[in-house]
Design an enzyme around this catalytic site. Structure first.
Site, PDB file in Angstrom:
ATOM      1  N   ASP A  67       0.861  -1.179   0.000  1.00 38.25           N
ATOM      2  CA  ASP A  67       0.000   0.000   0.000  1.00 38.25           C
ATOM      3  C   ASP A  67       0.901   1.233   0.000  1.00 38.25           C
ATOM      4  O   ASP A  67       2.115   1.124   0.165  1.00 38.25           O
ATOM      5  CB  ASP A  67      -0.990  -0.001   1.175  1.00 38.25           C
ATOM      6  CG  ASP A  67      -0.333   0.032   2.539  1.00 38.25           C
ATOM      7  OD1 ASP A  67       0.884  -0.243   2.627  1.00 38.25           O
ATOM      8  OD2 ASP A  67      -1.028   0.319   3.523  1.00 38.25           O
ATOM      9  N   TYR A  69       3.026   4.692   0.763  1.00 37.97           N
ATOM     10  CA  TYR A  69       3.715   5.257   1.920  1.00 37.97           C
ATOM     11  C   TYR A  69       2.727   6.112   2.701  1.00 37.97           C
ATOM     12  O   TYR A  69       1.881   6.792   2.115  1.00 37.97           O
ATOM     13  CB  TYR A  69       4.895   6.121   1.472  1.00 37.97           C
ATOM     14  CG  TYR A  69       5.951   5.389   0.683  1.00 37.97           C
ATOM     15  CD1 TYR A  69       6.646   4.315   1.230  1.00 37.97           C
ATOM     16  CD2 TYR A  69       6.279   5.785  -0.616  1.00 37.97           C
ATOM     17  CE1 TYR A  69       7.630   3.654   0.504  1.00 37.97           C
ATOM     18  CE2 TYR A  69       7.264   5.136  -1.340  1.00 37.97           C
ATOM     19  CZ  TYR A  69       7.932   4.064  -0.778  1.00 37.97           C
ATOM     20  OH  TYR A  69       8.909   3.416  -1.493  1.00 37.97           O
ATOM     21  N   PHE A  80       6.010   2.222  -4.573  1.00 41.68           N
ATOM     22  CA  PHE A  80       7.417   2.406  -4.205  1.00 41.68           C
ATOM     23  C   PHE A  80       7.985   3.778  -4.581  1.00 41.68           C
ATOM     24  O   PHE A  80       9.066   4.147  -4.121  1.00 41.68           O
ATOM     25  CB  PHE A  80       8.312   1.305  -4.798  1.00 41.68           C
ATOM     26  CG  PHE A  80       8.009  -0.067  -4.268  1.00 41.68           C
ATOM     27  CD1 PHE A  80       8.382  -0.416  -2.982  1.00 41.68           C
ATOM     28  CD2 PHE A  80       7.342  -0.991  -5.046  1.00 41.68           C
ATOM     29  CE1 PHE A  80       8.092  -1.677  -2.477  1.00 41.68           C
ATOM     30  CE2 PHE A  80       7.047  -2.254  -4.555  1.00 41.68           C
ATOM     31  CZ  PHE A  80       7.430  -2.601  -3.264  1.00 41.68           C
ATOM     32  N   HIS A 189      10.290  -9.284   0.410  1.00 41.33           N
ATOM     33  CA  HIS A 189      10.059  -7.850   0.233  1.00 41.33           C
ATOM     34  C   HIS A 189      11.356  -7.075   0.447  1.00 41.33           C
ATOM     35  O   HIS A 189      12.210  -7.483   1.232  1.00 41.33           O
ATOM     36  CB  HIS A 189       8.999  -7.394   1.245  1.00 41.33           C
ATOM     37  CG  HIS A 189       8.393  -6.070   0.934  1.00 41.33           C
ATOM     38  ND1 HIS A 189       8.971  -4.882   1.329  1.00 41.33           N
ATOM     39  CD2 HIS A 189       7.254  -5.750   0.263  1.00 41.33           C
ATOM     40  CE1 HIS A 189       8.209  -3.882   0.915  1.00 41.33           C
ATOM     41  NE2 HIS A 189       7.174  -4.371   0.266  1.00 41.33           N
TER      42      HIS A 189
END
Length: 230
Positions: A67, A69, A80, A189
């Protein structure tokens, strides 16, 4: 409400299909209430920016995040990516570190990933909105249905895509994809907590470009240009 949001016309069929399903207007209404009640990210007009910057026919690569920031001046609708001149979050620093190790491309001064998006890197989160300082806070609003439908649509409409799945949430989406039609790259991740558990050394960027060349497409230039910063 989706027709008031900025998306490329190539996605009109997809959004038209979603608007006919019960979950989608409910989702948008719930998110609208969130934005009216709390501080949320990204800005309302940027929620679907990935669909505005990367047209359906230009998608080559799908990078799936969790999701947005959840701190100010970061999220702007691309997974990202951060707005220009914003310090890099740890996940993005690790992505850039792997990129440097993989292809000797150094992007440490620029986290604004629009150059990737315009080349066909579809930067999608599993949830497209978030409440300030509260990660994963909008996951209960059925964003996952929307994201699953996007992936299913891409899987059916396109061939020879690269799906980059980072982290457990993203890797669960592999079951939606036809591995005979597409390349699936998966790893832990790039977050501070898991990058050392297999993300570093996974070489997603070179593997992506090798695949694109193999199927007769232009590889991605992962180097971000400074002229996108203004």
């Amino acid at each position: 409400m989706a027709n008031k949001l900025l998306v490329d016309k190539s996605w009109n069929e997809f959004f038209s299909l979603e608007q006919k399903k019960q979950y989608f207007p409910e989702l948008l209404n719930n998110i609208k209430k969130e934005y009216q009640t709390y501080r949320c990210f990204p800005k309302w007009d940027n929620i679907f920016q990935a669909f505005a910057l990367t047209s359906l026919d230009k998608v080559k690569v799908v990078i799936l995040g969790q999701d947005p920031y959840h701190q100010p001046n970061q999220a702007h609708g691309l997974a990202f990516s951060v707005l220009p001149k914003v310090p890099l979050p740890s996940s993005l620093r690790n992505i850039f570190q792997e990129l440097k190790d993989d292809l000797e491309v150094d992007n440490r001064d620029n986290g604004y990933l629009i150059d990737w998006a315009t080349q066909g890197v579809f930067l999608l989160n599993t949830a497209l909105t978030v409440r300030y300082n509260n990660a994963n806070s909008h996951s209960q609003y059925n964003w996952y249905i929307f994201t699953d439908n996007v992936l299913h649509y891409l899987n059916e409409k396109r061939e020879n895509l690269v799906f980059i799945l980072w982290g457990n949430n993203a890797r669960l989406k592999k079951q939606l994809l036809d591995t005979n039609k597409h390349l699936i790259i998966e790893s832990p991740h790039p977050s501070f907590f898991s990058a050392n558990k297999g993300f570093f050394g996974s070489q997603p960027f070179s593997r992506t470009n090798n695949w694109l060349i193999k199927v007769g497409q232009e590889p991605i230039n992962w180097k971000l240009s400074t002229n996108t910063i203004n």
